[in-house]
Design a protein around this motif. Structure first.
Motif, mmCIF file in Angstrom:
data_model
loop_
_atom_site.group_PDB
_atom_site.id
_atom_site.type_symbol
_atom_site.label_atom_id
_atom_site.label_comp_id
_atom_site.label_asym_id
_atom_site.label_seq_id
_atom_site.Cartn_x
_atom_site.Cartn_y
_atom_site.Cartn_z
ATOM 1 N N LEU A 46 16.799 -14.516 -14.611
ATOM 2 C CA LEU A 46 17.274 -15.230 -13.424
ATOM 3 C C LEU A 46 18.585 -15.958 -13.725
ATOM 4 N N LEU A 47 18.692 -16.509 -14.917
ATOM 5 C CA LEU A 47 19.925 -17.199 -15.283
ATOM 6 C C LEU A 47 21.084 -16.217 -15.390
ATOM 7 N N ILE A 48 20.844 -15.064 -15.961
ATOM 8 C CA ILE A 48 21.895 -14.038 -16.037
ATOM 9 C C ILE A 48 22.395 -13.698 -14.642
ATOM 10 N N LEU A 49 21.474 -13.488 -13.716
ATOM 11 C CA LEU A 49 21.857 -13.157 -12.340
ATOM 12 C C LEU A 49 22.624 -14.316 -11.694
ATOM 13 N N ALA A 50 22.185 -15.559 -11.958
ATOM 14 C CA ALA A 50 22.855 -16.725 -11.381
ATOM 15 C C ALA A 50 24.263 -16.881 -11.950
ATOM 16 N N PHE A 72 9.680 -20.200 -3.248
ATOM 17 C CA PHE A 72 10.288 -19.214 -2.354
ATOM 18 C C PHE A 72 10.701 -17.933 -3.065
ATOM 19 N N GLY A 73 10.464 -17.863 -4.359
ATOM 20 C CA GLY A 73 10.682 -16.613 -5.064
ATOM 21 C C GLY A 73 11.997 -16.516 -5.798
ATOM 22 N N PRO A 74 12.175 -15.437 -6.577
ATOM 23 C CA PRO A 74 13.327 -15.309 -7.474
ATOM 24 C C PRO A 74 14.681 -15.239 -6.786
ATOM 25 N N VAL A 75 14.750 -14.688 -5.574
ATOM 26 C CA VAL A 75 16.045 -14.592 -4.889
ATOM 27 C C VAL A 75 16.576 -15.988 -4.573
ATOM 28 N N ILE A 76 15.718 -16.837 -4.006
ATOM 29 C CA ILE A 76 16.136 -18.197 -3.670
ATOM 30 C C ILE A 76 16.441 -18.988 -4.934
ATOM 31 N N VAL A 77 15.638 -18.800 -5.978
ATOM 32 C CA VAL A 77 15.877 -19.498 -7.239
ATOM 33 C C VAL A 77 17.240 -19.107 -7.813
ATOM 34 N N ALA A 84 20.010 -20.665 -5.670
ATOM 35 C CA ALA A 84 20.080 -22.113 -5.897
ATOM 36 C C ALA A 84 20.723 -22.418 -7.246
ATOM 37 N N ALA A 85 20.335 -21.673 -8.276
ATOM 38 C CA ALA A 85 20.909 -21.899 -9.607
ATOM 39 C C ALA A 85 22.400 -21.600 -9.612
ATOM 40 N N ALA A 86 22.800 -20.495 -8.968
ATOM 41 C CA ALA A 86 24.225 -20.143 -8.914
ATOM 42 C C ALA A 86 25.029 -21.219 -8.203
#
Length: 302
Positions: A6-10, A76-81, A84-86
């Motif tokens: 998730l951090l990589i994606l953000a 709310f799941g990985p997309v929202i996370v 939000a992180a980005a």
């Protein structure tokens, strides 16, 4: 989905989009909301006796509130996370703001001053080209740690709640963490907790900069310069950046019309600076971002 992924994606999303103006002219940015929360606590609690303990209570509210917001968003799941992180990372916007100072200086000294005034708190009215470039590079180094590496680090450690808590505390420190009559007691807790949360990220940032610039053999000098800095953390990325570019950073500067006799970082480095030095610093920002992205990928693979 794994936190490192998730951090990589953000990180990639922030690098690609930054802070789209079309969105934040319509909605309040999360940093703005955090600032409003800090302002409300300041207005409510920074009065009367026992201001130090009132400041501790304010920070506790921010930590608990930030953790709760992060936990709710997790539902709310990985997309929202990821989004939000980005939103709470600042790599692209940092490079844009710092690069704007170089672009401004190429137009005129006055335009360079106007652009650097947007990212530093020192007096800019009488800055020459070197002082303007130096301020931009110092801001680049410090905010690489505060705005990119530190929030990413705390996302890895504590997920979205960890990231939101870090940003809330960092926002509080930027607003009330001053040694002024008004905030010396009330802002003590925010400033000390921000120091703690940035301790590892600041040194990690310096280590990455040094490693990527072939400066690990100068680590003892970087350490010595960092310890002379007035901040327990900001001096580390600044010292590493100064050695990477072979320039002198920090030194005397003016705040509120008064010259502060601050120590030089890499005092033997080059003092006259130019816009190209800002460009070189921005290149290091991207290299460091890429190295941290690679480290995160390694954590994910392991």
């Amino acid at each position: 989905m794994d936190t490192p992924l998730l951090l990589i994606l953000a990180l990639l999303l922030d690098a690609a989009l930054g802070e789209p103006k079309w969105l934040w002219v319509r909605l309040p940015h999360p940093a703005v909301l955090m600032g409003r929360a800090v302002g409300a606590l300041d207005a409510r609690l920074n009065t009367g006796p026992h201001r130090k303990w009132r400041g501790v209570a304010a920070v506790a509210v921010l930590v608990l509130g930030g953790g709760a917001v992060g936990a709710v968003l997790n539902l709310f799941g990985p997309v929202i996370v990821t989004i939000a992180a980005a939103t709470l990372l600042a790599q692209r916007s940092l490079v844009q703001h710092v690069s704007a100072v170089a672009d401004g200086l190429r137009m005129s000294q006055e335009q360079g001053r106007r652009n650097v005034a947007m990212i530093v708190s020192r007096d800019t009215r009488d800055m020459d080209t070197s002082a303007t470039a130096r301020a931009a590079i110092e801001s680049a180094a410090e905010n690489l740690s505060d705005g990119v590496i530190a929030p990413a680090f705390w996302f890895l450690i504590g997920g979205l709640p960890g990231l939101v808590i870090y940003k809330a505390v960092n926002t509080a420190d930027s607003m009330i963490g001053y040694r002024t009559e008004k905030y010396r007691a009330f802002g003590w807790a925010a400033a000390r907790l921000d120091d703690v949360l940035n301790w590892i990220p600041a040194r990690l940032t310096a280590l990455l900069i040094a490693a990527l610039s072939g400066g690990l053999h100068q680590w003892s000098a970087i350490t010595a310069d960092a310890r002379r800095h007035r901040s327990p953390n900001a001096g580390w990325p600044e010292a590493a950046m100064a050695r990477a570019l072979n320039i002198a950073l920090a030194g005397p500067r003016s705040y509120d019309g008064a010259i502060q006799p601050l120590a030089w970082v890499n005092a033997g480095g080059r003092v006259p600076l130019k816009p190209a030095d800002i460009d070189a610093a921005c290149a290091i920002l991207w290299k460091t971002w890429g190295a941290f992205l690679g480290l995160t990928a390694l954590v994910f693979l392991l």
